[in-house]
Design an enzyme around this catalytic site. Structure first.
Site, PDB file in Angstrom:
ATOM      1  N   SER A 110       0.804  -1.222   0.000  1.00 23.10           N
ATOM      2  CA  SER A 110       0.000   0.000   0.000  1.00 23.10           C
ATOM      3  C   SER A 110       0.839   1.275   0.000  1.00 23.10           C
ATOM      4  CB  SER A 110      -0.932   0.020   1.219  1.00 23.10           C
ATOM      5  OG  SER A 110      -0.218   0.038   2.445  1.00 23.10           O
ATOM      6  N   PRO A 131      -0.290   2.705   5.014  1.00 19.76           N
ATOM      7  CA  PRO A 131      -1.322   3.394   4.232  1.00 19.76           C
ATOM      8  C   PRO A 131      -2.609   2.573   4.127  1.00 19.76           C
ATOM      9  CG  PRO A 131       0.813   3.629   3.169  1.00 19.76           C
ATOM     10  CD  PRO A 131       0.997   2.629   4.283  1.00 19.76           C
ATOM     11  N   TYR A 132      -2.479   1.244   4.023  1.00 18.61           N
ATOM     12  CA  TYR A 132      -3.675   0.386   3.993  1.00 18.61           C
ATOM     13  C   TYR A 132      -4.525   0.631   5.241  1.00 18.61           C
ATOM     14  CZ  TYR A 132      -6.474  -3.817   4.749  1.00 18.61           C
ATOM     15  OH  TYR A 132      -7.498  -4.690   5.024  1.00 18.61           O
ATOM     16  N   GLY A 133      -3.874   0.622   6.419  1.00 17.47           N
ATOM     17  CA  GLY A 133      -4.609   0.855   7.655  1.00 17.47           C
ATOM     18  C   GLY A 133      -5.289   2.204   7.681  1.00 17.47           C
ATOM     19  N   THR A 193      -6.537   3.776   5.086  1.00 13.72           N
ATOM     20  CA  THR A 193      -7.751   3.714   4.255  1.00 13.72           C
ATOM     21  C   THR A 193      -8.881   2.965   4.953  1.00 13.72           C
ATOM     22  OG1 THR A 193      -7.086   1.694   3.032  1.00 13.72           O
ATOM     23  CG2 THR A 193      -6.392   3.827   2.129  1.00 13.72           C
TER      24      THR A 193
END
Length: 316
Positions: A92, A150-152, A154
């Site tokens: 991510s 970054p995944y977390g 989102t």
């Protein structure tokens, strides 16, 4: 009685396909939709759908949710299980982040916007323990999220959109923070799947760091049950931890795999990866009290079942 109708986004995926099968067994008519995003081999997702496509109560569309008319689709259903997302902590970063924003935040916002004017009774959204970042002990929903990828970020944004639409417009949405769901059909990029495949085939297993990082593991059947409980509960605008009954280190997982396969794992030690939390540990008291969630599967039974599925998948 009128058959209840459910929409499952991401219905070709690990959790989405297993949930769709459970809904059909529970008497639902199921509308499945999946974009077959490129995060892993399309053929595996098509295999997940094989049993579903033979059921006359399952209707499937291959559609990109970023371009979907949610208004028309929501008019057909009573409940929505929003499982679709672009997953993966390590992928991510960098230029790919835009895809995570599109799939994980903008799609969720479009769904919630359409739900404002619909008669949908409940929307259950898949979230992730990644919203917390690192954990030093049992963590409940009152802890301030501090994602380390970054995944977390989102997934946390999608949760907060759900709470916003529930508070301002009365949209009946609940988010479930999954803690490392495993079992048959698990994505091939996830640790259990990769570890089992490599142990069975004699390939080395990549261990990032010292292997003492730990995870709270949730068997797929328990995660699916949590979705059904959330869909039928009166609560809205809430988030819930969905964990299992086992918390182990990576090294302990490897030892279990060796026991259940009768093979010795070949280990390749690599540096720690940015964005990987050191520990995850779910306090599921809130889900127990408000949803009646009571996970049943222990790690050994779940691992054994996943080993059998991976053996069959790769003829190992």
């Amino acid at each position: 009685m009128k058959r209840k109708r459910a929409l499952v986004t991401g219905s070709a995926g690990f959790i989405g396909s297993t949930l769709s099968e459970r809904l059909l067994r529970e008497g639902y008519e199921v509308y499945g939709i999946d974009a077959f995003v490129h995060n892993y081999d399309r053929r595996l997702k098509e295999q997940n759908l094989q049993g579903l496509l033979t059921n006359p109560q399952f209707h499937f569309w291959e559609r990109d949710l970023r371009c979907l008319d949610f208004d028309e689709l929501l008019s057909r259903v009573d409940v929505v299980f929003h499982q679709a997302a672009l997953p993966g902590v390590r992928t991510s970063w960098g230029a790919q982040f835009q895809e995570y924003v599109d799939h994980n935040i903008l799609v969720t916002q479009a769904l919630l916007e359409a739900a404002k004017h619909s008669h949908v009774q409940k929307i259950v959204c898949a979230s992730s323990s990644s919203v917390y970042g690192g954990m030093s002990g049992p963590t409940d929903e009152t802890v301030t999220p501090q994602p380390v990828s970054p995944y977390g970020v989102t997934k946390l944004a999608a949760e907060q959109l759900g709470q916003l639409y529930a508070n301002v417009f009365g949209v009946p949405v609940v988010s479930l923070r999954y803690f490392t769901v495993f079992g048959p059909r698990q994505r091939p990029d996830m640790a259990f799947h990769k570890f089992i495949k490599n142990v069975l085939s004699g390939e080395p297993i990549d261990i990032y760091g010292d292997g003492e990082q730990s995870r709270d593991f949730t068997f797929i059947d328990d995660a699916v049950t949590a979705n059904l409980l959330a869909a039928t509960s009166p609560v809205a605008g809430e988030v819930f931890n969905i964990g299992g009954v086992s918390q182990l280190t990576v090294n302990e997982v490897i030892a279990l795999l060796e026991t259940h396969t009768g093979k010795t794992a070949l280990l390749r030690r690599l540096p720690e990866q940015p964005g990987d939390p050191r520990h995850t540990f779910a306090d599921i008291s809130k889900a127990r009290q408000q949803l009646g969630y009571d996970p049943q599967f222990d790690i050994e039974k779940g691992i054994w079942l996943q080993i059998q599925q991976v053996r069959s998948l790769y003829n190992l």
